[in-house]
Motif scaffolding. Structure first.
Motif, short mmCIF file in Angstrom:
data_model
loop_
_atom_site.label_atom_id
_atom_site.label_comp_id
_atom_site.label_asym_id
_atom_site.label_seq_id
_atom_site.Cartn_x
_atom_site.Cartn_y
_atom_site.Cartn_z
N ALA A 100 0.17 -9.88 -8.27
CA ALA A 100 0.36 -11.07 -9.09
C ALA A 100 -0.26 -12.28 -8.40
N ALA A 101 -0.87 -13.15 -9.19
CA ALA A 101 -1.46 -14.38 -8.67
C ALA A 101 -1.18 -15.51 -9.64
N ASP A 102 -0.92 -16.68 -9.11
CA ASP A 102 -0.69 -17.84 -9.95
C ASP A 102 -2.01 -18.35 -10.52
N GLY A 103 -1.95 -18.76 -11.80
CA GLY A 103 -3.08 -19.42 -12.43
C GLY A 103 -2.87 -20.92 -12.44
N MET A 104 -3.62 -21.61 -13.29
CA MET A 104 -3.53 -23.08 -13.35
C MET A 104 -2.38 -23.57 -14.21
N ALA A 105 -1.79 -22.67 -15.01
CA ALA A 105 -0.60 -22.99 -15.81
C ALA A 105 -0.84 -24.11 -16.81
N GLU A 106 -2.03 -24.20 -17.33
CA GLU A 106 -2.26 -25.14 -18.42
C GLU A 106 -1.59 -24.65 -19.70
N TRP A 107 -1.48 -23.33 -19.82
CA TRP A 107 -0.81 -22.71 -20.96
C TRP A 107 0.18 -21.68 -20.46
N PRO A 108 1.25 -21.41 -21.22
CA PRO A 108 2.18 -20.35 -20.83
C PRO A 108 1.54 -18.99 -21.07
N GLY A 109 1.96 -18.04 -20.30
CA GLY A 109 1.47 -16.68 -20.56
C GLY A 109 1.01 -15.99 -19.30
N GLU A 110 1.02 -14.66 -19.38
CA GLU A 110 0.66 -13.81 -18.25
C GLU A 110 -0.48 -12.89 -18.65
N VAL A 111 -1.47 -12.79 -17.81
CA VAL A 111 -2.60 -11.89 -18.03
C VAL A 111 -2.21 -10.51 -17.51
N THR A 112 -2.15 -9.52 -18.40
CA THR A 112 -1.73 -8.18 -18.02
C THR A 112 -2.70 -7.15 -18.59
N ALA A 113 -2.53 -5.91 -18.16
CA ALA A 113 -3.44 -4.84 -18.57
C ALA A 113 -3.32 -4.55 -20.06
N LEU A 114 -4.46 -4.29 -20.67
CA LEU A 114 -4.46 -3.81 -22.05
C LEU A 114 -3.80 -2.44 -22.11
N PRO A 115 -3.32 -2.01 -23.28
CA PRO A 115 -2.59 -0.74 -23.37
C PRO A 115 -3.39 0.44 -22.82
N ARG A 116 -2.67 1.38 -22.23
CA ARG A 116 -3.32 2.53 -21.60
C ARG A 116 -3.86 3.53 -22.61
N ASP A 117 -3.43 3.45 -23.87
CA ASP A 117 -3.86 4.45 -24.86
C ASP A 117 -5.17 4.07 -25.55
N VAL A 118 -5.87 3.07 -25.03
CA VAL A 118 -7.19 2.72 -25.56
C VAL A 118 -8.19 2.73 -24.40
N VAL A 119 -9.46 2.80 -24.75
CA VAL A 119 -10.51 2.80 -23.73
C VAL A 119 -10.60 1.42 -23.08
N VAL A 120 -10.54 1.39 -21.77
CA VAL A 120 -10.75 0.15 -21.03
C VAL A 120 -11.83 0.39 -19.98
N PRO A 121 -12.64 -0.59 -19.67
CA PRO A 121 -12.54 -1.94 -20.23
C PRO A 121 -12.87 -1.99 -21.72
N HIS A 122 -12.31 -2.99 -22.36
CA HIS A 122 -12.68 -3.32 -23.74
C HIS A 122 -14.07 -3.93 -23.66
N MET A 123 -15.08 -3.11 -23.94
CA MET A 123 -16.45 -3.55 -23.75
C MET A 123 -17.22 -3.38 -25.06
N GLY A 124 -17.70 -4.49 -25.60
CA GLY A 124 -18.48 -4.43 -26.83
C GLY A 124 -18.04 -5.47 -27.83
N TRP A 125 -18.45 -5.27 -29.07
CA TRP A 125 -18.26 -6.26 -30.12
C TRP A 125 -16.93 -6.07 -30.82
#
Length: 213
Positions: A100-125
Motif C-alpha cells: 500500500a502507498a499513499d496518493g495525493m488524496a485529491e479524491w477519495p478512493g483506492e486503486v486496487t487490482a481489476l477482477p481476477r476472472d478477466v484478462v489483465v492487463p486491460h490492454m486495448g480499446w
C-alpha cells in the motif's frame, strides 16, 4: 496572431512522455517537458503522465516535490491533467501486490487490482460512459479509448454536500467490473486511459482540455 496555450508536461522520470508531448503539440498547445518549478506553476496547463507501479510513481513525484506544486496549481484554479498512473495517484491510496502507498488524496478512493476472472492487463480499446455535461468528452461521448492497466479505482464515495462547489464529473468504463475511467473536478482532470494513444478521439479529448485552459 493567436498565442497557443502553454502546457508543461511534468518530467520526473516517467517513461513514454514524448508521445504525450507530441499529441499535445498536435492538439494545439505550446508544450514544454520540464521539472522547472516556475514552468510547472506558470504554464496554462500541467500534464502529469505516469506509467508503472503506483508506489514507484509516488516516490518519483515526491523526490521532486511535485505533489506540492500540483497542490498549489489546484488551489489557484490552474488546470492539471493526470494520465494513467498520473490519474491513479490523485486518489487516496494504491495497493499493488499487497503493498500500500499513499496518493495525493485529491479524491477519495483506492486503486486496487481489476477482477481476477478477466484478462489483465486491460490492454486495448474500450468504451466509456461520460456524464452528459462532460467537457473532456464533448463530441466524443460514444468513442473508444486505449487502456493499459491492471489496477483501477472501482468505487466512488465523494461527499456531494461539501459547500457549493459543483460535484466532480465521473466517467466510467468496464473490464470485469466498473472502474473510473476519468474525473473532471474544476481545474483538476484525469484519465485512466491514454489519450495520446487513442487516435482521433484522444486528440479531440486533448483539444477539449486545451480549449478550456
Amino acid at each position: 496572431m493567436t498565442t497557443k496555450p502553454s502546457v508543461a508536461v511534468l518530467d520526473y522520470g516517467s517513461g513514454n512522455v514524448h508521445s504525450a508531448v507530441r499529441a499535445l503539440e498536435r492538439s494545439g498547445a505550446d508544450v514544454e517537458l520540464t521539472q522547472d518549478v516556475d514552468a510547472v506553476l506558470n504554464a496554462d496547463g500541467l500534464v502529469v503522465p505516469g506509467v508503472g507501479a503506483f508506489a514507484a510513481v509516488m516516490d518519483a513525484l515526491n523526490a521532486i516535490e511535485a505533489p506540492r506544486w500540483i497542490g498549489r496549481r489546484i488551489a489557484g484554479s490552474r488546470p492539471v491533467l493526470g494520465i494513467c498512473v498520473g490519474h491513479q495517484v490523485l486518489f487516496e491510496r494504491g495497493v499493488e501486490h499487497g503493498i500500500a502507498a499513499d496518493g495525493m488524496a485529491e479524491w477519495p478512493g483506492e486503486v486496487t487490482a481489476l477482477p481476477r476472472d478477466v484478462v489483465v492487463p486491460h490492454m486495448g480499446w474500450n468504451t466509456v460512459r461520460p456524464p452528459e455535461d462532460s467537457t473532456l468528452f464533448r463530441g466524443i461521448e460514444n468513442e473508444r479509448f486505449y487502456f493499459v492497466h491492471s489496477y483501477a479505482v472501482q468505487s466512488w464515495d465523494f461527499d456531494q454536500s461539501i459547500g457549493a462547489i459543483p460535484p466532480p464529473k465521473v466517467t466510467w468504463s468496464h473490464h470485469g467490473a466498473d472502474f473510473i475511467a476519468a474525473v473532471e473536478n474544476g481545474p483538476l482532470s484525469a484519465t485512466q486511459f491514454h489519450p495520446e494513444k487513442s487516435g482521433d478521439a484522444g486528440m479531440q479529448l486533448l483539444r477539449n482540455w486545451i480549449t478550456s485552459l
